[in-house]
Design a protein around this motif. Structure first.
Motif, PDB file in Angstrom:
ATOM      1  N   LEU A  97       8.924  -0.121  -3.392  1.00 12.96           N
ATOM      2  CA  LEU A  97       9.292  -1.533  -3.321  1.00 12.96           C
ATOM      3  C   LEU A  97       8.370  -2.405  -4.176  1.00 12.96           C
ATOM      4  O   LEU A  97       8.809  -3.378  -4.785  1.00 12.96           O
ATOM      5  CB  LEU A  97       9.249  -2.015  -1.869  1.00 12.96           C
ATOM      6  N   LEU A  98       7.087  -2.041  -4.204  1.00 10.99           N
ATOM      7  CA  LEU A  98       6.111  -2.813  -4.968  1.00 10.99           C
ATOM      8  C   LEU A  98       5.986  -2.339  -6.404  1.00 10.99           C
ATOM      9  O   LEU A  98       5.268  -2.953  -7.198  1.00 10.99           O
ATOM     10  CB  LEU A  98       4.740  -2.746  -4.293  1.00 10.99           C
ATOM     11  N   ASP A  99       6.678  -1.227  -6.721  1.00 11.61           N
ATOM     12  CA  ASP A  99       6.602  -0.627  -8.056  1.00 11.61           C
ATOM     13  C   ASP A  99       5.145  -0.379  -8.444  1.00 11.61           C
ATOM     14  O   ASP A  99       4.689  -0.725  -9.537  1.00 11.61           O
ATOM     15  CB  ASP A  99       7.273  -1.527  -9.090  1.00 11.61           C
ATOM     16  N   CYS A 100       4.414   0.200  -7.506  1.00 14.73           N
ATOM     17  CA  CYS A 100       2.984   0.450  -7.735  1.00 14.73           C
ATOM     18  C   CYS A 100       2.611   1.801  -7.124  1.00 14.73           C
ATOM     19  O   CYS A 100       2.732   1.994  -5.918  1.00 14.73           O
ATOM     20  CB  CYS A 100       2.145  -0.664  -7.119  1.00 14.73           C
ATOM     21  N   ARG A 101       2.145   2.705  -7.951  1.00 17.24           N
ATOM     22  CA  ARG A 101       1.775   4.041  -7.481  1.00 17.24           C
ATOM     23  C   ARG A 101       0.284   4.159  -7.147  1.00 17.24           C
ATOM     24  O   ARG A 101      -0.164   5.209  -6.712  1.00 17.24           O
ATOM     25  CB  ARG A 101       2.128   5.084  -8.558  1.00 17.24           C
ATOM     26  N   SER A 102      -0.463   3.077  -7.363  1.00 24.10           N
ATOM     27  CA  SER A 102      -1.918   3.170  -7.190  1.00 24.10           C
ATOM     28  C   SER A 102      -2.343   3.069  -5.725  1.00 24.10           C
ATOM     29  O   SER A 102      -3.487   3.390  -5.389  1.00 24.10           O
ATOM     30  CB  SER A 102      -2.611   2.061  -7.992  1.00 24.10           C
ATOM     31  N   TYR A 103      -1.436   2.635  -4.846  1.00 19.54           N
ATOM     32  CA  TYR A 103      -1.798   2.518  -3.438  1.00 19.54           C
ATOM     33  C   TYR A 103      -1.800   3.888  -2.771  1.00 19.54           C
ATOM     34  O   TYR A 103      -0.774   4.549  -2.680  1.00 19.54           O
ATOM     35  CB  TYR A 103      -0.806   1.609  -2.704  1.00 19.54           C
ATOM     36  N   THR A 104      -2.969   4.291  -2.306  1.00 25.25           N
ATOM     37  CA  THR A 104      -3.108   5.582  -1.637  1.00 25.25           C
ATOM     38  C   THR A 104      -3.177   5.370  -0.128  1.00 25.25           C
ATOM     39  O   THR A 104      -3.333   4.242   0.358  1.00 25.25           O
ATOM     40  CB  THR A 104      -4.390   6.296  -2.100  1.00 25.25           C
ATOM     41  N   THR A 105      -3.098   6.452   0.601  1.00 31.54           N
ATOM     42  CA  THR A 105      -3.213   6.377   2.062  1.00 31.54           C
ATOM     43  C   THR A 105      -4.559   5.795   2.465  1.00 31.54           C
ATOM     44  O   THR A 105      -4.643   4.976   3.395  1.00 31.54           O
ATOM     45  CB  THR A 105      -3.043   7.775   2.672  1.00 31.54           C
ATOM     46  N   ASP A 106      -5.622   6.187   1.770  1.00 34.80           N
ATOM     47  CA  ASP A 106      -6.962   5.683   2.085  1.00 34.80           C
ATOM     48  C   ASP A 106      -7.046   4.168   1.912  1.00 34.80           C
ATOM     49  O   ASP A 106      -7.690   3.472   2.714  1.00 34.80           O
ATOM     50  CB  ASP A 106      -8.009   6.362   1.197  1.00 34.80           C
ATOM     51  N   ILE A 107      -6.401   3.642   0.869  1.00 32.51           N
ATOM     52  CA  ILE A 107      -6.420   2.201   0.628  1.00 32.51           C
ATOM     53  C   ILE A 107      -5.754   1.463   1.783  1.00 32.51           C
ATOM     54  O   ILE A 107      -6.260   0.455   2.283  1.00 32.51           O
ATOM     55  CB  ILE A 107      -5.725   1.857  -0.711  1.00 32.51           C
TER      56      ILE A 107
END
Length: 265
Positions: A97-107
Motif C-alpha cells: 500500500l505504501l509502495d515501500c519495501r524498506s519497512y522491516t518487521t524490526d522497524i
C-alpha cells in the motif's frame, strides 16, 4: 496528554506550524489506508487518537521524519484493539500500500514500542464515535420528534414519530427505517470531516460524540435538532453546546454554523 478515558486531549498553549502540517498529513494518510483496507470508522478514529497522544509527548520531529511509518503503526495498533484478529494484515500488505519495501518487521516492532510507551501500554480509548454509537443505540429518534414523511401522492409533511409508529402502511414504515439508517450514516460522515478539525479537539469526547448526532439530525431535518429528552439522557444541554460552538475559531466554524443556528431557534 490524555486526561482520563473518554475525556479529551490537552495541548500545549503554543503549538508550532509544523504540528498542524504533520497532523493533517497523518490523518489523511490514516483515512487513505483505512479506505484501502475497508476498516471501520471507529478504528480510524482510535488510530488518530493514538497519533494525537504521540504528538503530545514531544515526538513531533521523530514522526516528521517518516510520517507513513507512524500512520501505519497507529493504524496497526488500533486494528489489533478494534478489529477481529483474522482481519489484521501482514506487514507485506502495508509495504504494498505504501509502495515501500524498506519497512522491516524490526522497524514496525520498534515503532510500536515507542507508541505503546506514549500510551503507557494502554490501548483502551473511548473515542467520540463510541459516545455517538451509544447515543444512537438508545435513542435515534424520540416519540415527540417530527420527521418528514412522503405520502403515496409524493407530497411530504412533518409527522410526529409516535404517530407514525402505529400506522401500518408499508411505505411509511420503510421511510422510518431509512431515516434511522441515515442518522447513523450521517453521524459517521460528520466525523470524516470533523476529526480533521483541530478546534473540535478542545471539547470532551462526550460532547464531540453528541455533535455528530445533532449534525445528523440537522441534515435530515428532524425537528427539533435538540430534543429536550437529550438533557436527561446525556447530562448536557443545548445552551452548553451553543457556548462551545461560539468558542470555535472563525476558520473552523463552518462545520458547526448551521447546527448553531438551529439550536438558537
Amino acid at each position: 496528554m490524555r486526561n482520563s478515558i473518554g475525556n479529551k486531549l490537552t495541548y500545549p498553549s503554543e503549538i508550532c506550524p509544523k504540528f498542524f502540517e504533520v497532523r493533517k498529513y497523518l490523518i489523511n494518510r490514516i483515512f487513505d489506508l483505512g479506505d484501502s483496507l475497508d476498516l471501520q470508522s471507529i478504528t480510524l478514529q482510535c488510530a488518530i487518537i493514538y497519533i494525537e497522544v504521540l504528538l503530545n509527548v514531544g515526538k513531533l520531529d521523530i514522526i516528521d521524519k517518516d510520517k507513513d511509518l507512524w500512520s501505519v503503526t497507529a493504524l496497526q495498533l488500533a486494528w489489533k484493539y478494534i478489529e477481529l484478529d483474522d482481519h489484521i494484515p501482514f506487514i507485506k500488505e502495508y509495504r504494498r500500500l505504501l509502495d515501500c519495501r524498506s519497512y522491516t518487521t524490526d522497524i514496525f516492532i520498534k515503532s510500536e514500542r515507542v507508541l505503546l510507551k506514549a500510551l503507557k501500554w494502554d490501548l483502551m480509548v473511548i473515542t467520540p464515535l463510541h459516545f455517538t454509537s451509544w447515543i444512537l443505540n438508545h435513542c435515534v429518534l424520540f416519540g415527540d420528534d417530527k420527521v418528514k414523511i412522503i405520502d403515496q401522492r409524493g407530497q411530504d409533511s412533518y409527522r410526529y414519530v409516535s404517530n407514525i409508529e402505529f400506522e401500518y402502511e408499508k411505505q411509511k414504515r420503510d421511510q422510518m427505517t431509512q431515516i434511522v439508517h441515515s442518522v447513523k450514516k450521517y453521524a459517521e460522515f460528520f466525523w470524516d470531516i470533523a476529526i480533521q478539525s483541530f478546534e473540535i479537539q478542545k471539547f470532551t469526547y462526550a460532547v464531540q460524540g453528541l455533535y455528530a448526532v445533532l449534525a445528523a439530525r440537522e441534515v435530515l431535518w428532524i425537528k427539533p435538532v435538540w430534543n429536550k429528552q437529550l438533557d436527561q439522557f446525556t447530562g448536557l444541554n443545548k445552551h452548553k453546546i451553543k457556548e462551545d460552538i461560539q468558542e470555535v475559531s472563525d476558520s473552523e466554524r463552518h462545520i458547526f454554523v448551521m447546527l448553531w443556528f438551529r439550536l438558537s431557534s
